[in-house]
Scaffold this motif. Structure first.
Motif, mmCIF file in Angstrom:
data_model
loop_
_atom_site.group_PDB
_atom_site.id
_atom_site.type_symbol
_atom_site.label_atom_id
_atom_site.label_comp_id
_atom_site.label_asym_id
_atom_site.label_seq_id
_atom_site.Cartn_x
_atom_site.Cartn_y
_atom_site.Cartn_z
ATOM 1 N N LEU A 149 0.829 -1.208 0.000
ATOM 2 C CA LEU A 149 0.000 0.000 0.000
ATOM 3 C C LEU A 149 0.863 1.258 0.000
ATOM 4 O O LEU A 149 0.580 2.216 -0.734
ATOM 5 C CB LEU A 149 -0.956 -0.003 1.199
ATOM 6 N N ALA A 152 2.115 1.835 -3.428
ATOM 7 C CA ALA A 152 1.048 2.313 -4.316
ATOM 8 C C ALA A 152 0.745 3.789 -4.071
ATOM 9 O O ALA A 152 0.544 4.556 -5.020
ATOM 10 C CB ALA A 152 -0.205 1.466 -4.117
ATOM 11 N N ALA A 156 1.250 6.705 -6.774
ATOM 12 C CA ALA A 156 0.122 7.556 -7.172
ATOM 13 C C ALA A 156 0.502 9.037 -7.120
ATOM 14 O O ALA A 156 0.192 9.804 -8.045
ATOM 15 C CB ALA A 156 -1.084 7.283 -6.279
ATOM 16 N N ILE A 183 -6.084 3.349 -6.725
ATOM 17 C CA ILE A 183 -5.356 2.224 -6.129
ATOM 18 C C ILE A 183 -6.234 0.983 -6.012
ATOM 19 O O ILE A 183 -5.841 -0.110 -6.430
ATOM 20 C CB ILE A 183 -4.743 2.611 -4.760
#
Length: 195
Positions: A149, A152, A156, A183
Protein backbone atom coordinates in the motif's frame (compact mmCIF):
# COMPACT_ATOMS: atom_id res chain seq x y z
CA UNK A 1 5.63 29.94 11.73
CA UNK A 2 5.39 26.53 10.11
CA UNK A 3 8.53 24.36 10.54
CA UNK A 4 9.10 24.04 6.79
CA UNK A 5 9.39 27.82 6.52
CA UNK A 6 12.26 28.29 8.96
CA UNK A 7 15.26 30.39 8.00
CA UNK A 8 17.31 27.22 7.49
CA UNK A 9 14.65 25.81 5.16
CA UNK A 10 14.47 29.07 3.18
CA UNK A 11 18.27 29.12 2.79
CA UNK A 12 18.25 25.47 1.67
CA UNK A 13 15.57 26.29 -0.92
CA UNK A 14 17.53 29.34 -2.12
CA UNK A 15 20.62 27.17 -2.63
CA UNK A 16 18.50 24.61 -4.48
CA UNK A 17 16.96 27.23 -6.78
CA UNK A 18 20.40 28.67 -7.51
CA UNK A 19 21.88 25.24 -8.27
CA UNK A 20 19.04 24.41 -10.64
CA UNK A 21 19.27 27.81 -12.35
CA UNK A 22 23.00 27.37 -12.95
CA UNK A 23 22.57 23.78 -14.20
CA UNK A 24 19.89 24.87 -16.66
CA UNK A 25 21.94 27.85 -17.83
CA UNK A 26 25.46 26.37 -17.89
CA UNK A 27 24.89 22.60 -18.00
CA UNK A 28 25.11 20.34 -14.97
CA UNK A 29 28.69 19.24 -15.70
CA UNK A 30 29.85 22.89 -15.66
CA UNK A 31 28.33 23.74 -12.27
CA UNK A 32 30.54 23.71 -9.18
CA UNK A 33 29.69 24.02 -5.51
CA UNK A 34 31.78 27.20 -5.48
CA UNK A 35 29.70 28.71 -8.28
CA UNK A 36 26.46 27.79 -6.52
CA UNK A 37 27.68 29.34 -3.27
CA UNK A 38 28.88 32.53 -5.01
CA UNK A 39 25.62 32.93 -6.95
CA UNK A 40 23.54 32.26 -3.81
CA UNK A 41 25.52 34.84 -1.85
CA UNK A 42 26.90 32.39 0.71
CA UNK A 43 30.32 30.95 1.49
CA UNK A 44 31.35 27.53 0.23
CA UNK A 45 31.56 26.46 3.86
CA UNK A 46 27.91 27.47 4.35
CA UNK A 47 26.99 25.49 1.22
CA UNK A 48 28.51 22.37 2.78
CA UNK A 49 26.55 22.98 5.99
CA UNK A 50 23.44 22.37 3.87
CA UNK A 51 24.46 19.91 1.16
CA UNK A 52 27.35 17.47 0.66
CA UNK A 53 27.58 18.02 -3.13
CA UNK A 54 25.94 19.89 -6.00
CA UNK A 55 23.47 17.15 -6.97
CA UNK A 56 22.13 17.02 -3.42
CA UNK A 57 21.65 20.79 -3.59
CA UNK A 58 19.64 20.38 -6.78
CA UNK A 59 17.34 17.88 -5.09
CA UNK A 60 16.86 20.32 -2.20
CA UNK A 61 15.66 19.56 1.31
CA UNK A 62 14.01 16.14 1.69
CA UNK A 63 10.29 16.41 0.86
CA UNK A 64 9.24 14.56 4.00
CA UNK A 65 5.61 14.37 4.99
CA UNK A 66 4.76 17.27 7.35
CA UNK A 67 5.04 16.18 11.00
CA UNK A 68 1.74 17.61 12.25
CA UNK A 69 -0.28 16.30 9.30
CA UNK A 70 1.45 12.92 9.68
CA UNK A 71 0.38 12.66 13.31
CA UNK A 72 -3.18 13.62 12.38
CA UNK A 73 -3.14 10.85 9.77
CA UNK A 74 -1.88 8.26 12.26
CA UNK A 75 -4.56 9.25 14.80
CA UNK A 76 -7.28 9.81 12.19
CA UNK A 77 -10.74 8.36 12.70
CA UNK A 78 -12.04 8.72 9.15
CA UNK A 79 -11.59 6.14 6.44
CA UNK A 80 -8.00 5.55 5.42
CA UNK A 81 -8.55 7.25 2.06
CA UNK A 82 -10.17 10.32 3.68
CA UNK A 83 -7.34 10.79 6.15
CA UNK A 84 -4.75 10.02 3.48
CA UNK A 85 -6.33 12.69 1.27
CA UNK A 86 -5.82 15.26 4.04
CA UNK A 87 -2.18 14.25 4.56
CA UNK A 88 -1.34 14.29 0.85
CA UNK A 89 -3.11 17.63 0.36
CA UNK A 90 -1.04 19.26 3.11
CA UNK A 91 2.12 17.59 1.80
CA UNK A 92 1.70 18.61 -1.84
CA UNK A 93 0.37 22.11 -1.08
CA UNK A 94 3.88 23.09 0.03
CA UNK A 95 5.15 22.62 -3.55
CA UNK A 96 2.45 24.40 -5.56
CA UNK A 97 4.72 27.39 -6.25
CA UNK A 98 7.62 25.16 -7.34
CA UNK A 99 6.31 23.77 -10.62
CA UNK A 100 9.08 25.25 -12.76
CA UNK A 101 11.74 24.04 -10.33
CA UNK A 102 10.25 20.56 -10.47
CA UNK A 103 10.21 20.60 -14.28
CA UNK A 104 13.95 21.34 -14.26
CA UNK A 105 14.73 18.69 -11.62
CA UNK A 106 12.92 16.02 -13.62
CA UNK A 107 14.60 17.08 -16.88
CA UNK A 108 18.06 17.21 -15.32
CA UNK A 109 17.64 13.87 -13.55
CA UNK A 110 16.64 12.27 -16.87
CA UNK A 111 20.07 13.20 -18.24
CA UNK A 112 22.27 12.64 -15.16
CA UNK A 113 22.60 9.21 -13.49
CA UNK A 114 23.72 10.62 -10.13
CA UNK A 115 20.80 13.04 -9.95
CA UNK A 116 18.41 10.30 -11.09
CA UNK A 117 19.71 7.97 -8.36
CA UNK A 118 19.20 10.72 -5.78
CA UNK A 119 15.65 11.30 -6.98
CA UNK A 120 14.93 7.57 -6.75
CA UNK A 121 16.47 7.49 -3.27
CA UNK A 122 14.15 10.33 -2.24
CA UNK A 123 11.17 8.35 -3.53
CA UNK A 124 12.26 5.27 -1.56
CA UNK A 125 12.69 7.38 1.55
CA UNK A 126 9.19 8.79 1.19
CA UNK A 127 7.87 5.26 0.69
CA UNK A 128 9.56 4.18 3.94
CA UNK A 129 7.99 7.15 5.72
CA UNK A 130 4.55 6.23 4.37
CA UNK A 131 5.10 2.61 5.39
CA UNK A 132 5.89 3.73 8.94
CA UNK A 133 2.83 5.98 9.10
CA UNK A 134 0.59 3.17 7.84
CA UNK A 135 2.15 0.71 10.28
CA UNK A 136 1.48 3.09 13.17
CA UNK A 137 -2.08 3.68 12.05
CA UNK A 138 -2.88 0.03 11.25
CA UNK A 139 -0.63 -2.00 13.59
CA UNK A 140 -2.61 -5.24 13.11
CA UNK A 141 -2.23 -5.20 9.32
CA UNK A 142 0.18 -7.64 7.70
CA UNK A 143 3.57 -5.99 6.96
CA UNK A 144 3.44 -7.08 3.31
CA UNK A 145 0.08 -5.32 2.84
CA UNK A 146 1.48 -2.18 4.46
CA UNK A 147 4.55 -2.29 2.17
CA UNK A 148 2.43 -2.77 -0.96
CA UNK A 149 0.00 0.00 0.00
CA UNK A 150 2.83 2.42 0.82
CA UNK A 151 4.41 1.75 -2.58
CA UNK A 152 1.05 2.31 -4.32
CA UNK A 153 0.43 5.60 -2.48
CA UNK A 154 3.85 6.97 -3.37
CA UNK A 155 3.47 5.76 -6.98
CA UNK A 156 0.12 7.56 -7.17
CA UNK A 157 1.57 10.85 -5.95
CA UNK A 158 4.66 10.50 -8.15
CA UNK A 159 2.47 9.97 -11.21
CA UNK A 160 0.56 13.13 -10.30
CA UNK A 161 3.84 15.01 -9.84
CA UNK A 162 5.07 14.03 -13.30
CA UNK A 163 1.72 14.83 -14.92
CA UNK A 164 1.65 18.25 -13.23
CA UNK A 165 5.26 19.05 -14.10
CA UNK A 166 4.71 18.06 -17.74
CA UNK A 167 1.63 20.28 -18.00
CA UNK A 168 -0.63 17.27 -18.63
CA UNK A 169 -2.73 18.38 -15.63
CA UNK A 170 -3.14 21.82 -14.10
CA UNK A 171 -4.37 20.87 -10.63
CA UNK A 172 -1.61 19.02 -8.79
CA UNK A 173 -3.69 18.10 -5.75
CA UNK A 174 -6.73 16.99 -7.79
CA UNK A 175 -4.45 14.77 -9.89
CA UNK A 176 -2.99 13.19 -6.75
CA UNK A 177 -6.48 12.62 -5.31
CA UNK A 178 -7.63 11.01 -8.54
CA UNK A 179 -4.58 8.73 -8.59
CA UNK A 180 -5.07 7.71 -4.96
CA UNK A 181 -8.64 6.70 -5.79
CA UNK A 182 -7.25 4.46 -8.57
CA UNK A 183 -5.36 2.22 -6.13
CA UNK A 184 -8.30 0.00 -5.31
CA UNK A 185 -9.55 -0.38 -8.92
CA UNK A 186 -5.96 -1.05 -9.98
CA UNK A 187 -5.76 -3.93 -7.49
CA UNK A 188 -9.04 -5.33 -8.83
CA UNK A 189 -7.37 -5.76 -12.24
CA UNK A 190 -5.53 -8.72 -10.73
CA UNK A 191 -8.76 -10.74 -10.80
CA UNK A 192 -9.71 -9.86 -14.37
CA UNK A 193 -8.99 -11.83 -17.45
CA UNK A 194 -7.88 -10.57 -19.87
CA UNK A 195 -6.76 -7.14 -18.68
Amino acid sequence: MMPHRTRRYRTAKKIQATAIQLAVRDGLANVTTEAIAREAGISTRTFFNYYPYKEAAMMGPPPDYPAEASEQFVKGTGTLIEDLDRLITVHLSRFLDERELLVHILALSDTDPKLDALRNSTILSRRAQMRDLLRRRCPATRPAQIEILAAAIVAATNAATKAWASGEVDDFIAAARENLLLIQPAAELLGQRPC
